[in-house]
Design an enzyme around this catalytic site. Sequence first.
Site, PDB file in Angstrom:
ATOM      1  N   ASP A   1       0.818  -1.216   0.000  1.00  0.00           N
ATOM      2  CA  ASP A   1       0.000   0.000   0.000  1.00  0.00           C
ATOM      3  C   ASP A   1       0.849   1.263   0.000  1.00  0.00           C
ATOM      4  O   ASP A   1       0.654   2.154  -0.829  1.00  0.00           O
ATOM      5  CB  ASP A   1      -0.928   0.033   1.226  1.00  0.00           C
TER       6      ASP A   1
ATOM      7  N   ARG B   1       1.203   3.501  17.080  1.00  0.00           N
ATOM      8  CA  ARG B   1       0.734   4.592  16.214  1.00  0.00           C
ATOM      9  C   ARG B   1       1.004   5.999  16.740  1.00  0.00           C
ATOM     10  O   ARG B   1       1.451   6.869  15.996  1.00  0.00           O
ATOM     11  CB  ARG B   1      -0.761   4.429  15.893  1.00  0.00           C
TER      12      ARG B   1
ATOM     13  N   ASP C   1      -6.345   2.391  12.639  1.00  0.00           N
ATOM     14  CA  ASP C   1      -5.078   3.113  12.574  1.00  0.00           C
ATOM     15  C   ASP C   1      -5.227   4.511  11.983  1.00  0.00           C
ATOM     16  O   ASP C   1      -4.529   5.436  12.390  1.00  0.00           O
ATOM     17  CB  ASP C   1      -4.047   2.283  11.798  1.00  0.00           C
TER      18      ASP C   1
ATOM     19  N   SER D   1      -2.753  -9.760   6.349  1.00  0.00           N
ATOM     20  CA  SER D   1      -2.302  -8.402   6.608  1.00  0.00           C
ATOM     21  C   SER D   1      -1.655  -8.405   7.987  1.00  0.00           C
ATOM     22  O   SER D   1      -2.278  -8.801   8.977  1.00  0.00           O
ATOM     23  CB  SER D   1      -3.504  -7.459   6.571  1.00  0.00           C
TER      24      SER D   1
HETATM   25  N1  ARG Z   1      -7.008  -4.536  14.989  1.00  0.00           N
HETATM   26  C1  ARG Z   1      -5.712  -4.134  15.452  1.00  0.00           C
HETATM   27  C2  ARG Z   1      -5.746  -2.733  15.920  1.00  0.00           C
HETATM   28  O1  ARG Z   1      -6.609  -2.019  15.579  1.00  0.00           O
HETATM   29  C3  ARG Z   1      -4.634  -4.410  14.463  1.00  0.00           C
HETATM   30  C4  ARG Z   1      -4.582  -3.597  13.222  1.00  0.00           C
HETATM   31  C5  ARG Z   1      -3.374  -4.046  12.501  1.00  0.00           C
HETATM   32  N2  ARG Z   1      -3.180  -3.626  11.188  1.00  0.00           N
HETATM   33  C6  ARG Z   1      -2.789  -4.485  10.228  1.00  0.00           C
HETATM   34  N3  ARG Z   1      -2.347  -3.991   9.117  1.00  0.00           N
HETATM   35  N4  ARG Z   1      -2.848  -5.781  10.352  1.00  0.00           N
HETATM   36  O2  ARG Z   1      -4.877  -2.302  16.653  1.00  0.00           O
END
Ligand code: ARG
Length: 391
Positions: A13, A92, A121, A173
């Site tokens: 991405d 983050r 995120d 992912s």
């Molecule tokens: N659901 C988790 C969170 O919101 C993980 C998100 C992870 N992102 C990914 N690209 N797998 O913190």
Amino acid sequence: MKKVVLAYSGGLDTACIISWLKERDYQVIAFLADLGQQEDLEMLRERAQRTGASKVYIKNLQQEFVQDFIIPAIKANAVYENKYLLATALGRPLIAKYLVDIAHQENADTIVHGCTGKGNDQVRIELAVNILDPRLKIIAPLRIWEFKSREQEIEYALKKEIPVEVTKSKPYSLDKNLWGVSIECGLLEDPNNEPPEDAFQMTKSLLAASDNPEYIVLGFEQGVPVSLDGKTYAPQDMIEKLNEIGAQHTIGRTDLMENRIVGIKSREVYEAPAGWIILTAHKELEALNLDRITSDFKQVIADQYARLVYQGLWYSPLKRALDAFIAQTQKNISGQVRMKLYKGCCTVVGRNSKYSLYKKEFATYTEQDKFDQGLAEGFIKITGLPYVGNG
Ligand code: ARG
């Protein structure tokens, strides 16, 4: 040319985003944060440059991640919906802080990220950027670009000669750092499917796990893990070491039907071997050393804290206030916890501390008993007074 700072991970991405922005006349400065994801960062730098980034910053933020994000989460016992230790969510706000710094340094007025419009995120990064510098603008290409599917994006990448690693053999992912890995997509999108073994990135399968239990002793000072089997470790080394040990025993896998910020339910699989070992031990020491009402209240705070972190409110006044409360509770959380790691379980088998509130002379049923059992009768009568006869 308009200058932007991109939160670059090196995945498909964000690589496509560089190329997509270039086509729209943006000068792209890529920022790659090293939070312990154990990837070939120089290779990712080269990919960003080849794809058209004018500059690539790579910063090793592991130390800061541990000190300012993971350790507070340990002290808080931060767990979202009982199963998620928040590895991604904790990273983050730190990434956002550096995006803002680099934007200032580079005189860029826009931050770009590669999050989708359905995930958490985007909320975490944008909230943090907004709080830290509300003048900065945001571009989220995945919410607006023309590719309507993964396939279309891959087609674009192939056209632009961006290496495409997300193939049928790598269908998940992933987001990994020192505190754990978050795994989504592929077969996991059906909540009824057992997570296939190849979804897991850190831990051995249970079948391959060590056949012998392993005993470890974790030492804490004021809520922070500082020693393992009597040997002192810096927190970061400790986490790496426990990730290794935990992986051998398949510790720290969870499978969660998760409530996302934007209202979607999603199925997420996590691994956090060190995290679960440390939190299990830390909670145990609190059980030994905290008085009952502080302990009860702290559990309520733990849940609120995890929600704040999950929801992207790291830089909120409430979060700072909770940190102050939590710090106060950790003054006496020093001592040792002995644990047995075996086939997916990490079990506390012993605990001791000079601040222990356990008094054997009150608990014992031997003749050493100093508890005045006669007092119990009055205690029960008075406790029941408001209710007696009202049943
Ligand atoms: N659901 C988790 C969170 O919101 C993980 C998100 C992870 N992102 C990914 N690209 N797998 O913190």
